[in-house]
Design a protein around this motif. Structure first.
Motif, PDB file in Angstrom:
ATOM      1  N   GLU A 248       0.839  -1.194   0.000  1.00 26.39           N
ATOM      2  CA  GLU A 248       0.000   0.000   0.000  1.00 26.39           C
ATOM      3  C   GLU A 248       0.880   1.253   0.000  1.00 26.39           C
ATOM      4  O   GLU A 248       1.893   1.302   0.704  1.00 26.39           O
ATOM      5  CB  GLU A 248      -0.902   0.010   1.238  1.00 26.39           C
ATOM      6  CG  GLU A 248      -1.915  -1.122   1.273  1.00 26.39           C
ATOM      7  CD  GLU A 248      -1.365  -2.444   1.820  1.00 26.39           C
ATOM      8  OE1 GLU A 248      -2.146  -3.385   2.027  1.00 26.39           O
ATOM      9  OE2 GLU A 248      -0.131  -2.513   2.040  1.00 26.39           O
ATOM     10  N   GLU A 249       0.484   2.244  -0.768  1.00 24.64           N
ATOM     11  CA  GLU A 249       1.306   3.447  -0.934  1.00 24.64           C
ATOM     12  C   GLU A 249       1.593   4.133   0.393  1.00 24.64           C
ATOM     13  O   GLU A 249       2.690   4.674   0.602  1.00 24.64           O
ATOM     14  CB  GLU A 249       0.615   4.422  -1.892  1.00 24.64           C
ATOM     15  CG  GLU A 249       1.497   5.582  -2.302  1.00 24.64           C
ATOM     16  CD  GLU A 249       0.872   6.432  -3.404  1.00 24.64           C
ATOM     17  OE1 GLU A 249       1.337   7.564  -3.601  1.00 24.64           O
ATOM     18  OE2 GLU A 249      -0.070   5.956  -4.052  1.00 24.64           O
ATOM     19  N   ARG A 250       0.660   4.055   1.314  1.00 30.27           N
ATOM     20  CA  ARG A 250       0.858   4.733   2.598  1.00 30.27           C
ATOM     21  C   ARG A 250       1.918   4.054   3.460  1.00 30.27           C
ATOM     22  O   ARG A 250       2.343   4.608   4.486  1.00 30.27           O
ATOM     23  CB  ARG A 250      -0.470   4.795   3.359  1.00 30.27           C
ATOM     24  CG  ARG A 250      -1.106   3.434   3.627  1.00 30.27           C
ATOM     25  CD  ARG A 250      -2.484   3.596   4.238  1.00 30.27           C
ATOM     26  NE  ARG A 250      -3.163   2.307   4.375  1.00 30.27           N
ATOM     27  CZ  ARG A 250      -4.375   2.168   4.903  1.00 30.27           C
ATOM     28  NH1 ARG A 250      -5.025   3.244   5.329  1.00 30.27           N
ATOM     29  NH2 ARG A 250      -4.941   0.985   4.993  1.00 30.27           N
ATOM     30  N   SER A 251       2.347   2.849   3.064  1.00 27.04           N
ATOM     31  CA  SER A 251       3.381   2.137   3.814  1.00 27.04           C
ATOM     32  C   SER A 251       4.753   2.214   3.148  1.00 27.04           C
ATOM     33  O   SER A 251       5.712   1.612   3.634  1.00 27.04           O
ATOM     34  CB  SER A 251       2.981   0.658   3.988  1.00 27.04           C
ATOM     35  OG  SER A 251       1.813   0.534   4.763  1.00 27.04           O
ATOM     36  N   TYR A 252       4.837   2.948   2.035  1.00 23.25           N
ATOM     37  CA  TYR A 252       6.109   3.031   1.314  1.00 23.25           C
ATOM     38  C   TYR A 252       7.234   3.571   2.191  1.00 23.25           C
ATOM     39  O   TYR A 252       8.371   3.095   2.128  1.00 23.25           O
ATOM     40  CB  TYR A 252       5.956   3.906   0.061  1.00 23.25           C
ATOM     41  CG  TYR A 252       5.644   3.125  -1.195  1.00 23.25           C
ATOM     42  CD1 TYR A 252       4.648   2.151  -1.190  1.00 23.25           C
ATOM     43  CD2 TYR A 252       6.331   3.339  -2.374  1.00 23.25           C
ATOM     44  CE1 TYR A 252       4.352   1.422  -2.338  1.00 23.25           C
ATOM     45  CE2 TYR A 252       6.047   2.614  -3.533  1.00 23.25           C
ATOM     46  CZ  TYR A 252       5.050   1.654  -3.501  1.00 23.25           C
ATOM     47  OH  TYR A 252       4.773   0.932  -4.630  1.00 23.25           O
ATOM     48  N   ASP A 253       6.932   4.564   3.014  1.00 18.29           N
ATOM     49  CA  ASP A 253       7.974   5.176   3.835  1.00 18.29           C
ATOM     50  C   ASP A 253       8.532   4.199   4.868  1.00 18.29           C
ATOM     51  O   ASP A 253       9.662   4.359   5.327  1.00 18.29           O
ATOM     52  CB  ASP A 253       7.437   6.419   4.545  1.00 18.29           C
ATOM     53  CG  ASP A 253       7.223   7.589   3.593  1.00 18.29           C
ATOM     54  OD1 ASP A 253       7.749   7.527   2.468  1.00 18.29           O
ATOM     55  OD2 ASP A 253       6.521   8.539   3.975  1.00 18.29           O
ATOM     56  N   LEU A 254       7.743   3.185   5.243  1.00  9.81           N
ATOM     57  CA  LEU A 254       8.217   2.192   6.205  1.00  9.81           C
ATOM     58  C   LEU A 254       9.237   1.260   5.563  1.00  9.81           C
ATOM     59  O   LEU A 254      10.227   0.874   6.183  1.00  9.81           O
ATOM     60  CB  LEU A 254       7.037   1.360   6.739  1.00  9.81           C
ATOM     61  CG  LEU A 254       5.954   2.113   7.505  1.00  9.81           C
ATOM     62  CD1 LEU A 254       4.832   1.156   7.892  1.00  9.81           C
ATOM     63  CD2 LEU A 254       6.544   2.765   8.753  1.00  9.81           C
ATOM     64  N   LEU A 255       8.993   0.882   4.302  1.00  3.90           N
ATOM     65  CA  LEU A 255       9.894  -0.027   3.603  1.00  3.90           C
ATOM     66  C   LEU A 255      11.086   0.712   3.010  1.00  3.90           C
ATOM     67  O   LEU A 255      12.235   0.271   3.140  1.00  3.90           O
ATOM     68  CB  LEU A 255       9.134  -0.764   2.489  1.00  3.90           C
ATOM     69  CG  LEU A 255       9.953  -1.741   1.632  1.00  3.90           C
ATOM     70  CD1 LEU A 255      10.551  -2.846   2.497  1.00  3.90           C
ATOM     71  CD2 LEU A 255       9.085  -2.346   0.535  1.00  3.90           C
ATOM     72  N   PHE A 256      10.803   1.834   2.367  1.00  5.37           N
ATOM     73  CA  PHE A 256      11.863   2.578   1.680  1.00  5.37           C
ATOM     74  C   PHE A 256      12.301   3.781   2.522  1.00  5.37           C
ATOM     75  O   PHE A 256      12.176   4.927   2.109  1.00  5.37           O
ATOM     76  CB  PHE A 256      11.385   3.039   0.311  1.00  5.37           C
ATOM     77  CG  PHE A 256      11.016   1.909  -0.608  1.00  5.37           C
ATOM     78  CD1 PHE A 256      11.978   1.013  -1.066  1.00  5.37           C
ATOM     79  CD2 PHE A 256       9.704   1.716  -1.009  1.00  5.37           C
ATOM     80  CE1 PHE A 256      11.641  -0.034  -1.907  1.00  5.37           C
ATOM     81  CE2 PHE A 256       9.363   0.675  -1.851  1.00  5.37           C
ATOM     82  CZ  PHE A 256      10.331  -0.206  -2.299  1.00  5.37           C
ATOM     83  N   LYS A 257      12.824   3.483   3.706  1.00  7.76           N
ATOM     84  CA  LYS A 257      13.296   4.565   4.571  1.00  7.76           C
ATOM     85  C   LYS A 257      14.447   5.292   3.900  1.00  7.76           C
ATOM     86  O   LYS A 257      15.304   4.675   3.270  1.00  7.76           O
ATOM     87  CB  LYS A 257      13.738   4.000   5.924  1.00  7.76           C
ATOM     88  CG  LYS A 257      12.599   3.449   6.762  1.00  7.76           C
ATOM     89  CD  LYS A 257      13.106   2.905   8.085  1.00  7.76           C
ATOM     90  CE  LYS A 257      11.963   2.360   8.923  1.00  7.76           C
ATOM     91  NZ  LYS A 257      12.443   1.781  10.199  1.00  7.76           N
TER      92      LYS A 257
END
Length: 257
Positions: A169-178
């Protein structure tokens, strides 16, 4: 401080001329929560009996040496970054057993991407994990593995849909791609030179063996490295010898007397 570029050294029994990575799928871990990516690579390597073909030396990775993860009492050592291959399956693995120097993960990803480009890998599969603490309500139940694809999509998205994998989900991108992370670096650097897929599982720090088995199972369904048994059922993943200390319940009770 001048930093040398990462360099690949083949095992002493091999030479550069004997190795051919062209067209291979490269599977490698990202240094993320629970070390799930590293555990998954160990499962893959041990189950298909991939051969250690060399090592990557980089000033950007903490130097480390230890007992071999796969053999017992054979005088074999493991190093910080190892390379394994199964030529019959056109699959190569990088196993990273030590973290990158703080602040240099993106630089190390750039070094790896240069090696990937020079050796003409056709696909890069990054195995990673995401902190389950930050899941949204809709992510708590159901499949915990997510994917992100980059580069020429080709048939990868079709295959991922066939095995009912869910995109991150796009809203979780920052968690994976720190920002500045190895996962971000590998994805951003590799998507411009070849096909790249990131498979990540939501998990927490602790005993992550089951998480690694789930991630390995999903990765195998995707790339179809190991066919399911003819008799039916799932692939039986073989834990490496280095896991015995984690799995064993044979504790010497005299220690507590």
């Amino acid at each position: 401080v001048k930093i040398k570029m990462a360099k690949f050294f083949p095992c002493s029994s091999l030479s550069h001329g004997q190795l051919n990575f062209t067209g291979n799928t490269l599977i490698l871990p990202s240094m993320t929560i629970g070390n799930v990516g590293q555990l998954a690579v160990d499962l893959f390597v041990n189950t298909i009996s991939a051969q250690r073909v060399g090592f990557i030396e980089s000033d950007l990775v903490v130097p480390v040496v230890g007992n071999d993860a796969f053999t017992v009492n054979q005088g074999v050592l493991s190093c910080a970054v190892e390379v394994f291959q199964d030529p019959s399956k056109n699959i190569t693995f990088i196993q990273q057993r030590a973290p990158t120097i703080k602040g240099y993960a993106r630089d190390f990803a750039k070094e790896l991407s240069t090696w990937i480009k020079d050796n003409k890998f056709s696909h890069v599969l990054v195995l990673a994990s995401v902190d389950a603490t930050y899941r949204h309500d809709s992510q708590i139940r159901g499949q915990q593995v997510r994917y992100v694809i980059g580069g020429d999509v080709g048939q990868r998205e079709t295959r991922l849909n066939e095995i009912q994998m869910q995109s991150l989900e796009e809203r979780s991108y920052d968690l994976l791609f720190k920002k500045g992370s190895l996962t971000e670096g590998l994805y951003e650097e590799c998507k411009n030179i070849t096909q790249v897929t990131v498979l990540a599982i939501f998990c927490s720090e602790g005993d992550n063996i089951m998480d690694s088995m789930i991630l390995t199972h999903c990765a195998n369904l995707f790339i179809q490295a190991i066919p399911p048994p003819a008799s039916g059922g799932s692939v039986q993943w073989r834990s490496p010898n280095s896991w015995r200390a984690m799995e064993s319940n044979n504790v010497n009770t005299s220690l507590f007397q």
